[in-house]
Design a protein around this motif. Structure first.
Motif, PDB file in Angstrom:
ATOM      1  N   SER A  52      43.549   2.773-151.567  1.00 44.86           N
ATOM      2  CA  SER A  52      42.422   2.596-150.635  1.00 44.86           C
ATOM      3  C   SER A  52      41.082   3.526-150.689  1.00 44.86           C
ATOM      4  O   SER A  52      41.336   4.407-151.733  1.00 44.86           O
TER       5      SER A  52
ATOM      6  N   THR B  83      43.306   8.032-152.053  1.00 44.69           N
ATOM      7  CA  THR B  83      43.859   7.805-150.559  1.00 44.69           C
ATOM      8  C   THR B  83      44.833   6.293-150.998  1.00 44.69           C
ATOM      9  O   THR B  83      44.269   5.440-151.593  1.00 44.69           O
TER      10      THR B  83
ATOM     11  N   THR C 101      47.248   3.799-148.499  1.00 47.41           N
ATOM     12  CA  THR C 101      47.731   3.218-147.523  1.00 47.41           C
ATOM     13  C   THR C 101      49.290   2.955-147.448  1.00 47.41           C
ATOM     14  O   THR C 101      49.801   2.359-148.509  1.00 47.41           O
TER      15      THR C 101
ATOM     16  N   ARG D 164      46.277  11.423-150.325  1.00 43.91           N
ATOM     17  CA  ARG D 164      46.233  11.337-148.771  1.00 43.91           C
ATOM     18  C   ARG D 164      46.807  10.081-148.309  1.00 43.91           C
ATOM     19  O   ARG D 164      46.105   9.031-148.717  1.00 43.91           O
TER      20      ARG D 164
ATOM     21  N   LEU E 119      47.329   7.433-145.725  1.00 41.33           N
ATOM     22  CA  LEU E 119      47.322   6.850-144.295  1.00 41.33           C
ATOM     23  C   LEU E 119      48.361   5.795-144.003  1.00 41.33           C
ATOM     24  O   LEU E 119      48.670   4.762-144.525  1.00 41.33           O
ATOM     25  N   ASN E 120      49.132   6.073-142.912  1.00 48.42           N
ATOM     26  CA  ASN E 120      50.127   5.189-142.113  1.00 48.42           C
ATOM     27  C   ASN E 120      49.581   4.138-141.256  1.00 48.42           C
ATOM     28  O   ASN E 120      49.041   4.576-140.318  1.00 48.42           O
ATOM     29  N   ARG E 121      49.309   3.031-141.891  1.00 47.51           N
ATOM     30  CA  ARG E 121      48.636   2.158-141.218  1.00 47.51           C
ATOM     31  C   ARG E 121      49.177   0.547-141.584  1.00 47.51           C
ATOM     32  O   ARG E 121      49.553   0.332-142.805  1.00 47.51           O
TER      33      ARG E 121
ATOM     34  N   GLU F 120      35.025   1.600-146.590  1.00 44.12           N
ATOM     35  CA  GLU F 120      35.736   3.033-146.727  1.00 44.12           C
ATOM     36  C   GLU F 120      35.153   4.057-147.545  1.00 44.12           C
ATOM     37  O   GLU F 120      34.918   5.280-147.304  1.00 44.12           O
TER      38      GLU F 120
ATOM     39  N   ASP G  75      38.295  -2.123-138.282  1.00 44.92           N
ATOM     40  CA  ASP G  75      38.589  -0.427-138.359  1.00 44.92           C
ATOM     41  C   ASP G  75      38.318  -0.179-136.971  1.00 44.92           C
ATOM     42  O   ASP G  75      39.054   1.047-136.693  1.00 44.92           O
TER      43      ASP G  75
ATOM     44  N   ARG H  36      41.500   1.831-135.640  1.00 45.18           N
ATOM     45  CA  ARG H  36      41.209   3.038-136.137  1.00 45.18           C
ATOM     46  C   ARG H  36      39.881   3.835-135.824  1.00 45.18           C
ATOM     47  O   ARG H  36      39.304   4.481-136.445  1.00 45.18           O
TER      48      ARG H  36
ATOM     49  N   TYR I  52      39.447   7.518-136.377  1.00 44.05           N
ATOM     50  CA  TYR I  52      39.121   7.909-137.861  1.00 44.05           C
ATOM     51  C   TYR I  52      37.842   7.508-138.080  1.00 44.05           C
ATOM     52  O   TYR I  52      37.023   8.253-138.722  1.00 44.05           O
TER      53      TYR I  52
END
Length: 191
Positions: A77, A96, A98, A112, A114-116, A140, A171, A175, A178
């Motif tokens: 991501s 990043t 996800t 990094r 991202l839990n989504r 992003e 988004d 989110r 974020y």
């Protein structure tokens, strides 16, 4: 000891990376994998994840390893996904990934997470790796690296402004904190 030719071909298509599942699909059991690691043909790079020892460690190799280390459902991501798509020339420092909501795995060094949840329409397979779609990657990437990323994808005619705006709305609704935080950071840097 050699890597079966068909498995080696798969590994080379995957930037030198082999998963335990791919090894099993090509007739190697756990002890055969351990032997290849023990004699130095393969390097263990994560749980159930290996790299051919004679394959160079490239940006694509480390990106694939980072993504697969998060889990089999992980999705590359952010700006690094924009790089994977060829929207950005240089791979960003931060990788990043996800992961599905509820992931209980350990942190992955240098990644990094991202839990989504992402809509199926926002996920593509590129180079046999799950990656966010072009519009979401550009959005992003634009938040992380600047508006030039969105301009680049539009100039390349890889997506339309409407598609990016639709991703922005999704988004913002899922989110919002974020996105707002990222916009604030970008404005602070620009000031």
């Amino acid at each position: 000891m050699h890597t079966p030719p068909k498995l080696r071909a798969v590994a080379l298509e995957h930037d030198g990376v082999v998963t335990a599942a791919e090894a099993r699909e090509h007739g190697l059991d756990r002890s055969a994998v351990y032997r290849r690691v023990a004699i130095g043909d393969w390097v263990r790079v994560g749980p159930r994840l290996y790299r051919l020892a004679d394959h160079p460690v490239t940006d694509r190799t480390t990106t694939r390893i980072a993504t697969l280390s998060v889990g089999p459902s992980a999705i590359l991501s952010g700006s690094v996904a924009a790089w994977w798509h060829g929207i950005v020339d240089d791979r960003p420092e931060t990788i990043t990934v996800t992961a599905p909501r509820g992931r209980h795995g350990p942190p992955v060094k240098g990644v990094r997470i991202l839990n989504r949840s992402l809509a199926d329409a926002d996920v593509l397979i590129r180079g046999d790796l799950r990656v966010t779609g072009i519009a979401l990657s550009a959005l992003e990437g634009g938040v992380e690296l600047g508006a030039e990323v969105i301009d680049s994808v539009l100039q390349q005619r890889r997506t339309t402004g409407w598609t990016v705006l639709n991703s922005t709305w999704a988004d913002l609704t899922e989110r919002a904190d974020y996105v707002a935080s990222s916009i604030r950071q970008a404005l602070n840097v620009a000031a």
